[in-house]
Design an enzyme around this catalytic site. Sequence first.
Site, PDB file in Angstrom:
ATOM      1  N   SER A 130       0.836  -1.185   0.000  1.00  0.00           N
ATOM      2  CA  SER A 130       0.000   0.000   0.000  1.00  0.00           C
ATOM      3  C   SER A 130       0.877   1.242   0.000  1.00  0.00           C
ATOM      4  CB  SER A 130      -0.894   0.031   1.236  1.00  0.00           C
ATOM      5  OG  SER A 130      -0.124   0.401   2.372  1.00  0.00           O
ATOM      6  N   LYS A 131       0.260   2.348  -0.270  1.00  0.00           N
ATOM      7  CA  LYS A 131       0.958   3.624  -0.346  1.00  0.00           C
ATOM      8  C   LYS A 131       1.771   3.905   0.925  1.00  0.00           C
ATOM      9  CE  LYS A 131       0.996   7.159  -3.290  1.00  0.00           C
ATOM     10  NZ  LYS A 131       0.876   7.185  -4.735  1.00  0.00           N
ATOM     11  N   ARG A 132       1.243   3.479   2.022  1.00  0.00           N
ATOM     12  CA  ARG A 132       1.901   3.729   3.294  1.00  0.00           C
ATOM     13  C   ARG A 132       3.305   3.152   3.347  1.00  0.00           C
ATOM     14  NH1 ARG A 132       0.175   5.413   8.172  1.00  0.00           N
ATOM     15  NH2 ARG A 132       1.517   4.224   9.555  1.00  0.00           N
ATOM     16  N   TRP A 133       3.473   2.012   2.695  1.00  0.00           N
ATOM     17  CA  TRP A 133       4.722   1.279   2.776  1.00  0.00           C
ATOM     18  C   TRP A 133       5.831   1.913   1.943  1.00  0.00           C
ATOM     19  CZ3 TRP A 133       6.644  -0.951  -1.719  1.00  0.00           C
ATOM     20  CH2 TRP A 133       7.788  -1.732  -1.569  1.00  0.00           C
TER      21      TRP A 133
END
Length: 488
Positions: free
Chosen positions: A254-257
């Site tokens: 995900s974008k967070r990673w």
Amino acid sequence: MAEVRTRIAPAPSGSIHVGNARTALYNWLFARHHGGVFVLRVEDTDAKRATEEAYAAVVEDLRWLGLTWDEGPEVGGPFGPYRQSERSGRYRAAVMQLLDSGHAYRCYCTPEELAERRQRALGEGRTPGYDGHCRHLSDADIARYEAEGRRWAVRFAVPPGRTIAFEDVVRGEIATPTERIPDFVIARADGSPTYVLAAGLDDALMNITHVIRGEDLIPATPRQLLLREALGITDRPVFAHLPLLVDGSGRPLSKRWGDVAVRAYRERGFVPEAMVNYLALLGWSYDDRTNIFSVQELIERFSLERVGRNPATFDVAKLEWLNQHYIKQMPPSRLAEQIRPFCIAAGLDAAGDEGRALLERVAPLLSERLKRLSDAPAMVAFLFRRMAPDERAAEALQGQGEYLGAAADALEGLERWDRADIEAALRALAERRGLKPRRAFQPIRAAITGTLVSPPLFESLEILGRDETLARLRAAAGQPVAAAGGKA
RNA sequence: GGCCCGGUAGUCUAGUUGGCCUAGGACGCCGCCCUCUCAAGGCGGAGAUCACGGGUUCGAAUCCCGUCCGGGCUACCA
């Protein structure tokens, strides 16, 4: 086997996710391996997200990766159109057919009612799927709902008492009793088809022989099989569900990673060969030792049988290793072209012919030193402008004034300005002074590049040119610079 | 909650008709060599009780049962 046909069906929501890129790659490799056809179908039924820019980004990413499609938008083909937004008539016809044949029914339940019943089911510990409320409405009920002006969606009437099974190439048989499949929506109240219907129908209509997709779509498979059957489509494709790509903590990327978009990798200096090679390895292996594969080798060796079953973690470090490998292999002239945009973006004057020529000359020095193309600007900046010494370089320059002046003197009289003669002169100087090479050359490096880490020194000086080299040495030596002809 | 899929070193994986596995390779990590710095290259090293517990067997990462953990699906998203 008849001609192999695979497809990638991305939703155009901008630069494609690396997971989708891998799915696209496997479909492409499989088609190429079998001399088949690779189809691009754009799933742009969700009008909100499907902008033209987003579509263009998808096309651009696929092209960058080299995944050329034989049928699809822009190239056409016998099963078009290839954008779902242009295929609504077909979905509508299928829905009508299913309604007429009794395989589907109108559902008048409102989203609120569905949510409420769902909550209640969950609260009572029951399975939350659709309860079949509208499956057997009386004429009176229908009349009442119509009179209320309710809108209706269309649900598929899942037949009871059956087991839908299919053989998944990577996982083996997967069987699902129809009791576990609630009546699912195939057309929304606004008439648009849902994914299960649109994708399943298009796969059939486009004669897709092998459906290779993420394992998140396993539950969609029995539904699509049911749909085919109800529509009288007797053949079925081979299914292969690929394991998901996950981050370091086992969660889906995900974008967070970090970066999940293919474009981000391109912008961060990765080359497509590395990306393709890495993606191929993420879930597939050829044997117990081979890691490097050219595209041609991948095409020759790829098979679904050797796709793994467990989720794979995206590891940027290994991608970088491959990237470095492919950069090393690149002809210097091509490398020079590839790093140019990065240099320009970093503010170096590399746009003109002069800049281009400079990059051509340093490229051979860089090929073994770049993990990413974007590492180049920092390494070549000193060729474009004088650099203020960083902290460590400044330290290395302490008390070296006299020595640097001597170095300038030693170089000034050289007959030829080339790597070998520069090296000979500086080594001779070091010898005379009893200096170890390291102690002799680091101050010079500091004076020239402003840092203690740079491309090889003698080659760098050769490229920099005599005038500029002498000017920098004298400046660092605190000596007046006699009409430096170089750029400053 | 229900159903489904998965579980070999930090990471990707080989191995799954049981013995050739005292578990192989690669990335990363550490050390040495080379060396004008950084890389590259060469050599070497640490790192896996094959998720855990039982069982079958002369012998199990490989077969059986159970447990735990992770993920997916459970939408009028795709």
